[in-house]
Design an enzyme around this catalytic site. Structure first.
Site, PDB file in Angstrom:
ATOM      1  CG  LEU A  10      -1.734  -1.139   1.343  1.00 54.63           C
ATOM      2  CD1 LEU A  10      -2.868  -0.815   2.516  1.00 54.63           C
ATOM      3  CD2 LEU A  10      -2.623  -1.423   0.171  1.00 54.63           C
ATOM      4  NE  ARG A  17       0.414  12.626   9.861  1.00 52.11           N
ATOM      5  CZ  ARG A  17       0.501  11.653  10.557  1.00 52.11           C
ATOM      6  NH1 ARG A  17       0.796  11.808  11.906  1.00 52.11           N
ATOM      7  NH2 ARG A  17      -0.121  10.553  10.172  1.00 52.11           N
ATOM      8  CB  THR A  79      -6.300   0.038   4.900  1.00 51.71           C
ATOM      9  OG1 THR A  79      -7.211  -0.077   5.885  1.00 51.71           O
ATOM     10  CG2 THR A  79      -5.249   1.126   5.151  1.00 51.71           C
ATOM     11  N   GLY A 102       3.899   0.518   2.273  1.00 54.51           N
ATOM     12  CA  GLY A 102       5.133   1.144   1.511  1.00 54.51           C
ATOM     13  C   GLY A 102       6.047   2.046   2.537  1.00 54.51           C
ATOM     14  CG  ASN A 226       2.736   8.409   9.369  1.00 52.64           C
ATOM     15  OD1 ASN A 226       2.106   8.224   8.363  1.00 52.64           O
ATOM     16  ND2 ASN A 226       2.901   7.792  10.394  1.00 52.64           N
TER      17      ASN A 226
HETATM   18  C1  UD1 Z   1      -3.829   1.462   9.978  1.00 52.50           C
HETATM   19  C2  UD1 Z   1      -4.737   0.368  10.434  1.00 52.50           C
HETATM   20  C3  UD1 Z   1      -4.468   0.370  12.048  1.00 52.50           C
HETATM   21  C4  UD1 Z   1      -3.038   0.044  12.385  1.00 52.50           C
HETATM   22  C5  UD1 Z   1      -2.023   0.919  11.727  1.00 52.50           C
HETATM   23  C6  UD1 Z   1      -0.595   0.674  11.598  1.00 52.50           C
HETATM   24  C7  UD1 Z   1      -6.753   0.393   9.257  1.00 52.50           C
HETATM   25  C8  UD1 Z   1      -8.141   0.678   8.824  1.00 52.50           C
HETATM   26  N1  UD1 Z   1      -5.863   0.432  10.226  1.00 52.50           N
HETATM   27  O1  UD1 Z   1      -4.204   2.822  10.527  1.00 52.50           O
HETATM   28  O2  UD1 Z   1      -5.175  -0.586  12.475  1.00 52.50           O
HETATM   29  O3  UD1 Z   1      -2.789   0.061  13.780  1.00 52.50           O
HETATM   30  O4  UD1 Z   1      -2.350   1.314  10.281  1.00 52.50           O
HETATM   31  O5  UD1 Z   1       0.255   1.783  11.229  1.00 52.50           O
HETATM   32  O6  UD1 Z   1      -6.063  -0.332   8.376  1.00 52.50           O
HETATM   33  N2  UD1 Z   1      -3.244   3.442   2.571  1.00 52.50           N
HETATM   34  C9  UD1 Z   1      -3.517   3.618   1.166  1.00 52.50           C
HETATM   35  N3  UD1 Z   1      -4.969   4.176   0.816  1.00 52.50           N
HETATM   36  C10 UD1 Z   1      -5.768   4.671   1.692  1.00 52.50           C
HETATM   37  C11 UD1 Z   1      -5.290   4.664   3.138  1.00 52.50           C
HETATM   38  C12 UD1 Z   1      -4.263   4.199   3.247  1.00 52.50           C
HETATM   39  O7  UD1 Z   1      -3.032   3.292   0.348  1.00 52.50           O
HETATM   40  O8  UD1 Z   1      -6.896   4.757   1.074  1.00 52.50           O
HETATM   41  C13 UD1 Z   1      -2.117   3.104   2.759  1.00 52.50           C
HETATM   42  C14 UD1 Z   1      -1.312   4.303   3.511  1.00 52.50           C
HETATM   43  O9  UD1 Z   1      -0.367   4.978   2.517  1.00 52.50           O
HETATM   44  C15 UD1 Z   1      -0.375   3.707   4.419  1.00 52.50           C
HETATM   45  C16 UD1 Z   1      -1.142   2.402   4.951  1.00 52.50           C
HETATM   46  O10 UD1 Z   1      -2.019   2.249   4.066  1.00 52.50           O
HETATM   47  O11 UD1 Z   1       0.801   3.131   3.836  1.00 52.50           O
HETATM   48  C17 UD1 Z   1      -1.794   2.737   6.356  1.00 52.50           C
HETATM   49  O12 UD1 Z   1      -2.537   3.930   6.089  1.00 52.50           O
HETATM   50  P1  UD1 Z   1      -2.802   4.976   7.286  1.00 52.50           P
HETATM   51  O13 UD1 Z   1      -3.527   5.968   7.084  1.00 52.50           O
HETATM   52  O14 UD1 Z   1      -1.552   5.267   7.868  1.00 52.50           O
HETATM   53  O15 UD1 Z   1      -3.600   4.077   8.538  1.00 52.50           O
HETATM   54  P2  UD1 Z   1      -3.714   4.272  10.044  1.00 52.50           P
HETATM   55  O16 UD1 Z   1      -4.989   5.052  10.273  1.00 52.50           O
HETATM   56  O17 UD1 Z   1      -2.655   4.643  10.622  1.00 52.50           O
HETATM   57 MG    MG Z   2      -0.552   5.427   9.909  1.00 52.47          MG
END
Ligand code: UD1
Ligand code: MG
Length: 452
Positions: A10, A17, A79, A102, A226
């Site tokens: 991902l 940020r 996600t 990623g 981040n």
């Molecule tokens: C996510 C998890 C959380 C976990 C945490 C660990 C979910 C709902 N939550 O939360 O349980 O503890 O990661 O760090 O999965 N991304 C995409 N497309 C999107 C959203 C995210 O590609 O639409 C990718 C982001 O680039 C990143 C990863 O997914 O690499 C995680 O996304 P992020 O927004 O950081 O999730 P958290 O809210 O931190």
């Molecule tokens: Mg995160």
């Protein structure tokens, strides 16, 4: 783990940020884009397929995934939505699907393999890598009962009891290819963030009698990036790892905390490194080399037994042969320097080819740039370049030639020749005393005029 593995990486998050024009996953850690570290850890699993999920209009991220395929997640809807975007690219795959981020470059192959093995042994629908967090507040909490994972509750949805749990979701998940489409199809976005949470697949699977497991790992491996501060923290952690591995392989570091390596730095056994040395990408150093303090080396090969620095700068495209000595304030750029040659002090050797056992005097400059183009300096073996010589390229100095100190060399010097490129000295016997007397009288007259 026998069946072929597919991996979804991902990388479609906005990365706001970071406050950067450079996409987050391309920010370097240990001299490589952070994404390259994730892909390297994944590659050691020998996956049948790797799919990158990227945001629209990110050609540089797409390029960083090559030769792997990428799919575009049109909008960052969570996600779960991101993994769903990868489904078409996974068609035909039968076996586990591993989801990684990623922006978490510290994940190791061993930990990924542990998840895959446990998932496979437990015959689970979903497997999750978890860890005990010092501060669980940003993470989804893992609700485990009788050794089975029940559900993952995102921080924003958690009640007080759930918030108190410090065993959390790393984000790394393993799913069965046969179930993944069905599981993802069940996810809704009626939650605090209005996102499709990948984490919801756990409860959905459990409710339908399938099993889910959580495998514990070390928090250090799950540091996501981040912000610039988190980037610096990941760099620190990665450097510690590289230093420890180098020392384990027989490298001596006088002050390891001040040695900066790249992930691809190759150091043979019995290399000794002084304090404050930086290795940029693309360096290999052979056995018994000594690199003294405060050197900066990038894109170069250093041969056996060479002595480098202190305060040397070796720039990309350089090749330093065995037993060469490169001393303080010597800069090499795209320069080959033959076996046993010496440039011990204060020199700039750019675009040069220096023969074996030559001696390059202090202050030698390879004048490689005329304001428009770069030109080469070629010096044969066993040549002697006197101190403070300017070698105006393109120029060739033959084998065994001798360039006298202070010369500006603009014409080729054949092998064995002695070249002078400086004004002839004149010496006047007995004239030092009279000159001093004259200068002294002149100074006294000036003082008298000022009334002192
Ligand atoms: C996510 C998890 C959380 C976990 C945490 C660990 C979910 C709902 N939550 O939360 O349980 O503890 O990661 O760090 O999965 N991304 C995409 N497309 C999107 C959203 C995210 O590609 O639409 C990718 C982001 O680039 C990143 C990863 O997914 O690499 C995680 O996304 P992020 O927004 O950081 O999730 P958290 O809210 O931190
Ligand atoms: Mg995160």
């Amino acid at each position: 783990m026998k069946s072929p593995i597919a991996v979804v990486v991902l990388a479609a998050g906005a990365g706001t940020r970071m406050k950067s024009a450079l996409p987050k996953v391309l920010h370097p850690v240990a001299g490589q884009p952070m994404l390259a570290h994730v892909l390297a850890s994944v590659a050691r699993l020998k996956p049948a397929k790797v799919v990158g999920v990227v945001a629209p209009k990110q050609p540089r991220v797409v390029a960083a995934f090559a030769p792997h395929v990428t799919v575009v997640q049109e909008k960052p809807l969570g996600t779960g939505n991101a993994v769903k975007a990868a489904l078409p690219a996974l068609s035909g795959h039968a076996g586990p699907v591993l989801v990684v981020y990623g922006d978490s470059p510290l994940i190791t192959t061993a930990t990924l393999r542990r998840l895959l093995d446990a998932w496979s042994r437990a015959n689970a629908a979903v497997g999750v890598l978890g860890f005990t967090a010092r501060d669980p507040s940003p993470y989804g909490r893992l609700i485990v009962k009788n050794g089975k994972l029940q559900k993952i509750v995102e921080s924003k949805e958690a009640n007080a009891e759930e918030k108190a749990i410090d065993f959390v979701n790393s984000g790394v998940m393993c799913l069965d290819s046969e179930l993944i489409g069905w599981l993802l199809g069940a996810i809704r976005n009626d939650n605090a963030k209005g996102e499709f949470y990948l984490t919801d697949v756990v409860e959905f699977a459990r409710d339908r009698g399938l099993s889910a497991i959580a495998v514990a790992g070390d928090e250090a491996e799950f540091q996501g990036i981040n912000s610039r501060a988190e980037l610096a923290a990941a760099e620190r952690a990665f450097q510690q790892r590289l230093r420890a591995a180098a020392m384990l392989a027989g490298v001596t570091m006088l002050d390891p905390d001040t040695v900066w390596l790249s992930a691809d730095t190759r150091l043979a056994a019995d290399v000794t490194i002084g304090p404050n040395v930086r290795f940029g990408p693309g360096v290999s150093v052979a056995a018994n080399v000594r690199i003294n303090g405060f050197c900066d080396i990038e894109g170069a090969r250093i041969g056996k037994g060479a002595i480098i620095g202190p305060f040397a700068r070796i720039r990309p495209g350089s090749d330093v042969a065995e037993d060469v000595h490169i001393g303080n304030f010597v800069e090499l750029k795209a320069t080959r320097i033959g076996r046993g040659a010496k440039a011990n002090h204060l020199a700039y050797l750019g675009d040069s080819d220096i023969g074996a056992a030559s001696n390059i005097g202090a202050g030698t400059i390879a004048v490689n740039y005329d304001g428009y183009g770069k030109h080469r300096t070629v010096i044969g073996a066993e040549a002697f370049i006197g101190s403070n010589s300017a070698l105006v390229a393109p120029i060739r100095i033959g084998k065994g030639a001798n360039v006298t100190a202070g010369s500006v060399i603009t014409e080729d010097v054949p092998a064995g020749a002695l070249a002078f490129g400086r004004a002839r000295q004149t010496t006047k016997k007995g004239r030092a005393g009279p000159l001093r007397a004259k200068l002294k009288a002149r100074a006294a007259a000036a003082k008298r005029r000022q009334g002192k």
